[in-house]
Scaffold this motif. Structure first.
Motif, mmCIF file in Angstrom:
data_model
loop_
_atom_site.group_PDB
_atom_site.id
_atom_site.type_symbol
_atom_site.label_atom_id
_atom_site.label_comp_id
_atom_site.label_asym_id
_atom_site.label_seq_id
_atom_site.Cartn_x
_atom_site.Cartn_y
_atom_site.Cartn_z
ATOM 1 N N UNK A 8 0.823 -1.235 -0.097
ATOM 2 C CA UNK A 8 -0.135 -0.051 0.092
ATOM 3 C C UNK A 8 0.700 1.249 0.031
ATOM 4 N N UNK A 9 1.980 1.119 0.064
ATOM 5 C CA UNK A 9 2.944 2.313 0.075
ATOM 6 C C UNK A 9 3.085 3.157 -1.197
ATOM 7 N N UNK A 10 3.050 4.343 -1.269
ATOM 8 C CA UNK A 10 2.891 5.081 -2.500
ATOM 9 C C UNK A 10 3.774 6.597 -2.101
ATOM 10 N N UNK A 11 3.681 7.300 -3.116
ATOM 11 C CA UNK A 11 3.978 8.800 -3.315
ATOM 12 C C UNK A 11 2.768 9.229 -3.365
ATOM 13 N N UNK A 39 10.684 4.313 9.710
ATOM 14 C CA UNK A 39 11.916 4.403 9.942
ATOM 15 C C UNK A 39 12.082 5.270 8.533
ATOM 16 N N UNK A 40 12.450 6.756 8.903
ATOM 17 C CA UNK A 40 12.918 7.670 7.960
ATOM 18 C C UNK A 40 14.154 7.581 7.510
ATOM 19 N N UNK A 41 14.744 8.129 6.242
ATOM 20 C CA UNK A 41 16.147 8.161 6.011
ATOM 21 C C UNK A 41 16.909 8.938 7.104
ATOM 22 N N UNK A 42 17.949 8.263 7.474
ATOM 23 C CA UNK A 42 18.994 8.989 8.459
ATOM 24 C C UNK A 42 18.345 9.020 10.044
ATOM 25 N N UNK A 43 17.360 8.239 10.311
ATOM 26 C CA UNK A 43 16.696 8.186 11.468
ATOM 27 C C UNK A 43 16.593 6.715 12.170
ATOM 28 N N UNK A 88 4.523 15.792 5.283
ATOM 29 C CA UNK A 88 5.969 15.591 4.745
ATOM 30 C C UNK A 88 6.752 14.704 5.743
ATOM 31 N N UNK A 89 6.543 14.989 7.153
ATOM 32 C CA UNK A 89 7.334 14.294 8.136
ATOM 33 C C UNK A 89 7.045 12.775 8.303
ATOM 34 N N UNK A 90 5.819 12.362 7.756
ATOM 35 C CA UNK A 90 5.461 10.994 7.647
ATOM 36 C C UNK A 90 6.027 10.243 6.651
ATOM 37 N N UNK A 91 7.017 10.733 5.658
ATOM 38 C CA UNK A 91 7.967 9.836 4.764
ATOM 39 C C UNK A 91 8.741 9.149 5.484
ATOM 40 N N UNK A 92 8.501 7.728 5.170
ATOM 41 C CA UNK A 92 9.283 6.594 5.769
ATOM 42 C C UNK A 92 9.122 5.127 5.132
ATOM 43 N N UNK A 117 8.690 -3.885 4.907
ATOM 44 C CA UNK A 117 8.489 -2.697 4.723
ATOM 45 C C UNK A 117 7.860 -2.342 3.541
ATOM 46 N N UNK A 118 7.193 -1.156 3.636
ATOM 47 C CA UNK A 118 6.568 -0.472 2.480
ATOM 48 C C UNK A 118 6.779 0.981 2.509
ATOM 49 N N UNK A 119 7.181 1.728 1.355
ATOM 50 C CA UNK A 119 7.767 3.136 1.200
ATOM 51 C C UNK A 119 6.458 3.827 1.072
ATOM 52 N N UNK A 120 6.477 4.942 1.983
ATOM 53 C CA UNK A 120 5.559 6.132 1.823
ATOM 54 C C UNK A 120 6.315 7.277 1.622
ATOM 55 N N UNK A 121 6.013 7.971 0.668
ATOM 56 C CA UNK A 121 6.756 9.408 0.487
ATOM 57 C C UNK A 121 5.555 10.620 0.316
ATOM 58 N N UNK A 122 5.745 11.268 1.051
ATOM 59 C CA UNK A 122 4.802 12.514 1.027
ATOM 60 C C UNK A 122 5.571 13.912 0.786
ATOM 61 N N UNK A 123 4.962 14.186 -0.552
ATOM 62 C CA UNK A 123 5.494 15.339 -1.123
ATOM 63 C C UNK A 123 4.693 16.652 -1.073
ATOM 64 N N UNK A 124 5.245 17.850 -1.464
ATOM 65 C CA UNK A 124 4.490 18.974 -1.390
ATOM 66 C C UNK A 124 4.184 19.778 -0.159
#
Length: 124
Positions: A8-11, A39-43, A88-92, A117-124
């Motif tokens: 279910x992960x998406x951008x 887990x977000x990048x670098x965290x 945006x902070x939910x990107x992980x 895991x599944x990638x969720x990316x929030x933009x804008x």
């Protein structure tokens, strides 16, 4: 042997909604406490939400309380995470986790089985 698979992960654009699914196989799902972590990048990986074996108790990280909803369907061996008003902070990468535990309370740990895991990316 328990297997967990997230999907279910998406951008998506900020403010949107998304629903993650975790399908569990190999065990009696209703005997397991379940949770979502991310887990977000670098965290470091962090707790997001937990649910007890029958779905009557839930717990949320402060950062997602009121926006995310964890639920489960024991007949379909499936765990869900409904995410609304994404930021945006939910990107992980989002992971589901399980632990053989029949407690009346949802707990933040420990969990000993994890999906990939599944990638969720929030933009804008």
């Amino acid at each position: 042997q328990i297997q967990l698979r997230e999907s279910g992960g998406q951008s998506v654009q900020a403010g949107s909604s998304l629903k993650l699914t975790c399908t569990v196989t190999g065990v009696t799902f209703s005997a397991y406490a379940m949770a979502w972590f991310r887990q977000a990048p670098g965290k470091e990986r962090e707790f997001v939400a937990a649910i007890n074996w029958d779905g009557q108790s839930t717990d949320y990280a402060d950062s997602v309380r009121g926006r995310f909803t964890i639920s489960r369907d024991n007949r379909r061996n499936t765990l869900f995470l409904q995410m609304d008003r994404l930021q945006y902070e939910d990107t992980a990468v989002y992971y589901c986790a399980s632990e053989l535990r029949r407690s009346i309370y949802a707990t933040r740990g420990p969990y000993d089985s994890w999906g990939r895991g599944t990638q969720v990316t929030v933009f804008g």
